[in-house]
Design an enzyme around this catalytic site. Sequence first.
Site, short mmCIF file in Angstrom:
data_model
loop_
_atom_site.label_atom_id
_atom_site.label_comp_id
_atom_site.label_asym_id
_atom_site.label_seq_id
_atom_site.Cartn_x
_atom_site.Cartn_y
_atom_site.Cartn_z
N CYS A 78 0.80 -1.23 0.00
CA CYS A 78 0.00 0.00 0.00
C CYS A 78 0.84 1.28 0.00
O CYS A 78 0.76 2.08 -0.93
CB CYS A 78 -0.93 0.01 1.22
SG CYS A 78 -2.12 -1.33 1.28
N HIS A 136 -1.26 6.56 2.38
CA HIS A 136 -1.51 5.46 3.31
C HIS A 136 -2.04 5.99 4.64
O HIS A 136 -2.85 5.34 5.31
CB HIS A 136 -0.21 4.67 3.52
CG HIS A 136 -0.39 3.37 4.21
ND1 HIS A 136 -1.02 2.29 3.63
CD2 HIS A 136 -0.04 2.95 5.45
CE1 HIS A 136 -1.03 1.27 4.46
NE2 HIS A 136 -0.46 1.65 5.58
#
Length: 574
Positions: A78, A136
Amino acid sequence: MRILYILISLLFFGNILAEDNKKPNVLFISIDDMNHWISAMRDYQAIYDYPAYKTPNIDRLLARGMFFTNAHVPGGSCKPSRVSVFTGVAVSKHGVYRNPHTWQLAPKFKNRDDVSIMQRFRKEGYFVAGGGKNFHTYHPGSWDEYINTEERDPKDRAADMVLKKKFHEANKAYEIERKRQMKALTIKDKSKADAIKWGPLDCPPEAMPDAFMVDYIIRKLNEKRNKPFFLGCGFTKPHLAWAVPRKYFDMYPLDEIPTPVVKENDIDDLGQQGQNMAGGATHDFMVKSGLWKSAIQGYLASCTFVDDQIGRLLDAIDASPEKDNTIIMLWSDHGWHFGDKGHWKKFATWEETTHIPMGIIAPGVTKAGQKTHRPVNAIDLYPTLLELCGLEPNPELDGHSLVPLLDKPDREWNYPSLTTHSRGYNTVRTQKWRLIEYPRDNEMELYDHSNDPLEHNNLINNPEYAHVMAELKAMMPKTNAPEIVEIEKTIDSTQREILGKKIRGPIYTKAMSAGREAALASEPGQEHAAVDKVILDIITQAKADGAYDQSKIRTEMVGTNNKKVYYEKAGDKK
């Protein structure tokens, strides 16, 4: 020649999108963990032997403009991937290789206010708002406004609280039921049960955090203002846990879900680093527990839930007077494995990690039903957006504008897609080939996607393809930036060395803050030493002061295997 093309396209496309000197708006849709199994990709994916998961709204969106059938990601997890998309800098250059890394501490980014795409658009006079998961973690310097996933329109707090309560009650009930199911399993090792969680929720879709976020984005879309907007719409699903309203699970009966094609002994032709990346323990758990199909059901349900929310966004755009002046970009931060090569999750450099759904709708530029099979990367979205909006290009960006493909989808395209997962774990993807390189021992893998879309046959030791390997090898990153300092990891290792275990609490929080400040204040390249020193001083002094005496520490048993976790009692709520 490239400079000339940019100047021409700025004039041509800039005039189309900025008619009457009106700058185009931007709706930037990111989806967490969505792989390439969308129904629109059915002709271009080879894993399943049945119609892919149900995404009529994503299909509807992609059909309106350019659908990139061969799109990939810059990072294998991610945060690395998202940092690259939102800054335009390759993972191998910024050094944010893992999710726990704090990207603002990377030498390339620290103490700067001009690195993210949102910061650029703010400086260009845009109203920039977002919600959900874009970066993130939340980065305040990038936004004029931002909401977390559980916030809603403040005009009706009573109704919001009712929905929130329904979601939290449903989530609690799901957790209780899951623990009961895991306890009933007869297999001995249940440790992998904590890594992947799923189950139906008995709550309405509008109670879900992603629905809250869409409510906010729609409200921002409909607000009147005297400047263009950039709206970052970040979906947290289908990231784990795959817990969404029950109706989405019901769309995928278990007896209709096949499992992915898994070749026996598929990793035998890999080197040691490739075999380590494949793992296998999670897949063994899924097979032995009989939960393989059930887990896939949870993922498919979560994807279709997200698709419903994207449908709400599209309906709002269609009803908006800004419809014909709003660029829409949709992408995912990476894909997901479900057992191929014995691998689950992302964290890899194979096709199921890198291949994603991606599309661009640019009114006046793209045409309905466009498709291109050229290999592209989500890192290309930033430079593309600058060109579409008539803004000056940024020479620091590593991606390539996709505007030439929007004009002519089948044109020659000599830019391979590059993905990095961890330092030195790189892969190059062209239209026909994938080459993977590992950081040690000259270990590599080579796959021919024209004949082997499932990447079952590693050709790296076949001398017939030595010239192919050499050509692809030349496309790999020339250098791999050092890993940036990881404050949490430094605290954990320091505590283990001094205390024999990790202990969470106020001292841990203090060390995190002090470590971040030390990293930001240090000279480039000196971050690790500065953080090591300040954290060592804090932990050593706390121990000397008796803050870690046994009477001040409590123990919790967590997870299926009752793992011990330690906390300072001083951090407990009174």
